[in-house]
Design an enzyme around this catalytic site. Structure first.
Site: not given
Length: 283
Positions: A63, A89, A154, A158, A185
């Site tokens: 990706v 994903n 991270y 997101k 979560g």
């Protein structure tokens, strides 16, 4: 569950060789979709495709590489036709104190988690819009709205994914193309090995996959798993900063403490953050 049927729909799942991606592929195939799993570990992807029921095919996909992504989409189109659904994903995570994070890990998380999603959307959404139909589902994280200590970069990726897709969704409004963001979560996968799930129970890949299937049948933009995460975010935004800090420190795990003096993540991080499939390569 009723709603939009999945039988016959052409779906691509990035990072589909294992973990959440594998379970998404399984549940979609069982629902009758034709599923193309793309993964940089082509051998693992092929093994997964062979093991799953229904129409599942494996393809090599990086990706972080535009030409690799173009080849993947072209191969899927040649096999079955235009893509109905893209499930973003693929993701990687380094955990630890921000000052100890290797620059290579920072770059890898940005490249896979954020730019990988942007790349996929740019390559897929225009064709979907031209046809007047399609659905892009992104497996993000509760870290899209929260930022656990030890996961700062991270969480930044997101947060970025949610911000990017919020704007894209508005641009696609009225086009017939749906955009969804799944925000789980901590999930019991290799990515989360050695981390703490905090105040919520550790999820299973099947929980996330079920949410993906759910939004494909009944489109929604944001889905938090469990829903109490969304409630936590909503409630704490109403509190003054001092009280908000106290609540979040009790509810959100400190991942620096969770992985401190532990080597449980070393093998995963060496492989996932190196840009290769060789587990022996150092990060």
């Amino acid at each position: 569950m009723t709603g939009t049927p999945l039988a016959g729909r052409i779906v691509a799942v990035t990072g589909g060789a294992q973990g959440i991606g594998r379970e998404i592929a399984r549940q979609l195939a069982e629902a009758g979709a034709r599923v193309a799993i793309g993964d940089r570990d082509a051998e693992a992807a092929e093994a997964t495709a062979q093991a799953l029921p229904g129409q599942v095919r494996a393809f090599a996909l990086d990706v972080t590489d535009t030409e690799s992504y173009r080849r993947f989409l072209a191969d899927v189109t040649d096999l079955w036709g235009p893509l109905d659904v893209l499930v973003n994903n693929a993701g990687v995570m380094w955990v630890g104190a921000f000052g100890d994070e290797p620059e290579s890990a920072t770059e890898r998380m940005l490249a896979v988690n954020l730019h990988g999603v942007i790349r996929g959307v740019r390559l897929v959404a225009p064709q979907m819009r031209a046809r007047g139909s399609g659905h892009i589902v992104t497996v993000a994280s509760a870290a899209s709205k929260l930022a656990p200590p030890g996961e700062s970069t991270y969480a930044a990726t997101k947060h970025g994914v949610l911000g990017y897709l919020t704007g894209v969704r508005e641009e696609l409004r009225g086009s017939g193309v749906h955009v969804s963001v799944i925000m789980p979560g901590v999930v019991d996968t290799e990515l989360a090995v050695g981390t703490d799930s905090g105040a919520t129970a550790r999820l299973q890949p099947a929980d996330v996959a079920a949410a993906v299937v759910g939004v494909l049948r009944r489109p929604r933009f944001q889905v938090a798993i469990p829903s109490t995460i969304d409630l936590l975010v909503r409630v704490t935004t109403l509190l003054p900063q001092s009280l908000r800090d106290l609540v979040l420190r009790r509810a959100v795990p400190n991942q620096v403490e969770a992985v401190e003096r532990s080597s449980t993540r070393d093998q995963y991080e060496a492989r996932a953050l190196s840009g290769t499939t060789d587990p022996k390569k150092d990060r």
